[in-house]
Design a protein around this motif. Structure first.
Motif: not given
Length: 248
Positions: A208-216
């Motif tokens: 989730a940490t890695a994914g959120l960096r992409v999402a924002v």
């Protein structure tokens, strides 16, 4: 005699497993880097799926550029900061455990002291040295929201190019994803009976940490993926080295 031989055999087997895993994951890391570099539109299209409009390069057809929608959501920001703190809390827990082991000989023999030191060393090498002091400091890759594709002023650069105009705290690779990858490594210092129920939430938090960096819009998918895998790769290499030293 037979017991000693079996112990040696198990040690060699573990070393071989760690070494093989390290070599496979290293090759996989460079393969992914080559794929993202050769086909940079993979990064662009993934980031675009979180963007509120079309790409911003042609201002004649897209006069007002969009934004990364999730970066404006308050609870997403709060979640990001909570996840950001997890590797620091885990590192603090490892340091406290080492201090306790240093002051209590009785507890020292019940704790994986060498493995705890190895986890801190992997954090320093993977997230500290390789990610932050080398890749992020010298890659020059602009973050998505800084590039002309997504409303910024800098030219987009593919993963691994090292020719971008970013001057500091650049996008390749993600430091937070690297720290999140290290969280998975900490599972190896826990007794097996605890890993069964601690591993799922830790892995979920890391992804989730890695994914959120992409999402924002703070990182491309390549930055997050390679950052997370880098820490795990370094840790596996150190585990192989640890077993080799223990064998000798």
């Amino acid at each position: 005699m037979k017991s000693a031989a079996m112990t040696t055999l198990h040690a060699v087997s573990r070393q071989r497993t760690y070494l093989d895993s390290f070599l496979v994951l290293t090759a996989f890391w460079f393969l992914l880097l080559a794929i993202f570099h050769a086909w940079p539109m993979i990064d662009v299209r993934i980031s675009l799926s979180f963007f509120s409009s079309a790409l911003c390069m042609d201002r004649a057809t897209v006069p007002q550029c969009g934004h990364f929608t999730l970066s404006k959501v308050a609870w997403i920001t709060t979640l990001r900061w909570l996840l950001y703190a997890l590797p620091y809390l885990a590192a603090a827990a490892v340091v406290i455990a080492l201090l306790v082991a240093g002051y209590s000989p009785r507890l020292r023999y019940r704790m994986p002291v060498q493995r705890l030191w190895m986890s801190l060393l992997s954090l320093g090498i993977g997230t500290g040295l390789i990610t932050n002091l080398f890749l992020k400091a010298h890659s020059g890759r602009p973050r998505p929201f800084d590039t002309d594709l997504f409303g910024g002023k800098l030219q987009f650069m593919p993963a691994g190019s090292f020719n971008g105009a970013c001057e500091r705290n650049c996008s390749f690779v993600s430091g937070e994803a690297s720290g999140a990858g290290w969280l998975i490594c900490v599972l190896f210092v826990l007794p097996p009976r605890y890993r069964i129920w601690i591993a799922p939430p830790v892995i979920l938090a890391s992804v989730a940490t890695a994914g959120l960096r992409v999402a924002v819009g703070a990182h491309y998918a390549s930055d997050a993926t390679l950052g997370l895998l880098l820490s795990i790769t370094v840790f596996l290499g150190l585990l192989a080295l640890e077993e080799r030293i223990a064998e000798r």
